[in-house]
Design an enzyme around this catalytic site. Sequence first.
Site, mmCIF file in Angstrom:
data_model
loop_
_atom_site.group_PDB
_atom_site.id
_atom_site.type_symbol
_atom_site.label_atom_id
_atom_site.label_comp_id
_atom_site.label_asym_id
_atom_site.label_seq_id
_atom_site.Cartn_x
_atom_site.Cartn_y
_atom_site.Cartn_z
ATOM 1 N N HIS A 1 8.013 -26.710 -1.405
ATOM 2 C CA HIS A 1 7.484 -28.039 -2.116
ATOM 3 C C HIS A 1 6.328 -27.430 -2.723
ATOM 4 O O HIS A 1 5.690 -27.929 -3.179
ATOM 5 C CB HIS A 1 7.261 -28.629 -0.797
ATOM 6 C CG HIS A 1 8.122 -29.535 -0.281
ATOM 7 N ND1 HIS A 1 8.656 -30.988 -0.568
ATOM 8 C CD2 HIS A 1 9.259 -29.090 0.230
ATOM 9 C CE1 HIS A 1 9.494 -30.872 0.389
ATOM 10 N NE2 HIS A 1 10.225 -30.182 0.911
ATOM 11 N N LYS B 1 -14.412 0.038 -3.938
ATOM 12 C CA LYS B 1 -15.306 0.262 -3.163
ATOM 13 C C LYS B 1 -16.543 0.689 -3.577
ATOM 14 O O LYS B 1 -17.166 0.825 -3.560
ATOM 15 C CB LYS B 1 -14.831 1.047 -1.975
ATOM 16 C CG LYS B 1 -13.653 0.441 -0.560
ATOM 17 C CD LYS B 1 -13.491 1.100 0.481
ATOM 18 C CE LYS B 1 -12.132 0.953 0.954
ATOM 19 N NZ LYS B 1 -11.514 1.864 1.743
ATOM 20 N N GLU C 1 1.101 -1.282 -0.247
ATOM 21 C CA GLU C 1 -0.094 0.153 0.008
ATOM 22 C C GLU C 1 1.088 1.284 0.207
ATOM 23 O O GLU C 1 0.346 1.769 -0.402
ATOM 24 C CB GLU C 1 -1.378 -0.247 1.304
ATOM 25 C CG GLU C 1 -2.078 -0.977 0.837
ATOM 26 C CD GLU C 1 -3.211 -0.811 1.344
ATOM 27 O OE1 GLU C 1 -3.170 -0.063 3.328
ATOM 28 O OE2 GLU C 1 -4.223 -0.732 1.919
#
Length: 447
Positions: free
Chosen positions: A310, A424, A289
């Site tokens: 793995h 948003k 951010e």
Amino acid sequence: METIKVNVKDVLQTVTGEQIQALNPEAAAALEKLHKGTGLGSDFLGWVNLPSETPESLVADIEAVAKDLREKCEFVVAIGIGGSYLGAKAVIEALSDSFSSLRDKGDARRCNVLFAGQNIGEDYLNELQDLLKDKNFGIVVISKSGTTTEPAIAFRLLKEQLEKQVGKAEAAKRIVAITDEKRGALRQLATEEGYKTFVIADNVGGRFSVLTPVGLLPIAVAGFDIRKLLAGACHMEAATKEANDENPSFLYATTRNALYRAGKKIEIMVNYNPKLHYFGEWWKQLYGESEGKDGKGIYPASVDNSTDLHSMGQWIQDGERTIFETVLSVEKADKTTVIPSDEANLDGLNYLAGKRVDEVNKMAELGTRLAHVDGKVPNLRVTIPALKEEYLGELIYFFEKACGISGYLLDVNPFNQPGVEAYKKNMFALLEKPGYEAETAAIKSRI
Ligand code: PA5
């Protein structure tokens, strides 16, 4: 004194010491901007002197509230998302017993802090409510803006449940709100309902707020020593003031930025201790951010080794050479487990008999580092003496300070997050939130 250390030796096949040091003047200017408040986003520098300036009265108040919640409640739900969630989660996971949630009630190793509001999973919330239906519980609701949808939904559900279970008056005694001093729906609600509140200062952004009540209260409720956490951060605050390579944040910032300029666009935070998984998540938010804007920024990724060797090991060893690794290495395991000898030795493991599991883990770490360096993956190493409050406090401040320097080296504002608003706006338009009528019409025409 034991402290965290940064080692950059294993990046020098990609960038030279001279190339790293060539960034010193820019990094010194960046550090000065942080100290003098003259850079972009300077309204959000409250975290810089926070460890040394946290008043004793605030720490004592947090401890008293935590004690009260611990005595009253079998579980405390910390509600929050992003910076209002990840710091507390990272520290609690790093310090907790790995199986704390499965420990019996009354076992000191059982962690009493649960989390909500960090997702909108209906099953998650439903299952949490089901778990809490016959439990004594309390709530710490955290939102700086006081308006974030995810925690607001979780709080509405759990507040209603708590009030039904213990009555409105008792519920009000078990709810603590951490939010802005004046603004936002949560502040208004807390005032109306008479909740105990803590303030998130205007000048501390969410992802830099773990050392405020945002992180300190849940960490204290989980039974950990917030004084030691702050003392560690204080030590690192003092150790990161000068613009030179003795300053670990300075060295980390210049090195990772030299790698970025050399085409290494992805940084992978690597741990060899499963308790550090959420530390990686906290670090990803802090750097993602803060740096990812204006078409720039190192992409922060993370792996938990040896598990991920793995799954992701192949790509890291052999895939596109755009990555570098920062290995978060814990010097000492807290517990001791020795591999036993076996007379039949059918599994062929007797060559390890008598060794501690951590010794094997350390060889996996060293072997991987050498292999990855051979595979042209530059490796930075951050060593932490042990998973203890004081060192985690150091580590938090170390990464915060380096993040501020790094952001200014990239010439971005490290303290805003304009890109978070896009989803948003669409979500509110799709949900037909009042005030979003034009956006609703526009988005509906696209789908
Ligand atoms: O770093 C940030 O500012 C964000 O990630 C916020 O922490 C996150 O969006 C939650 O915001 P709030 O605490 O206002 O609910």
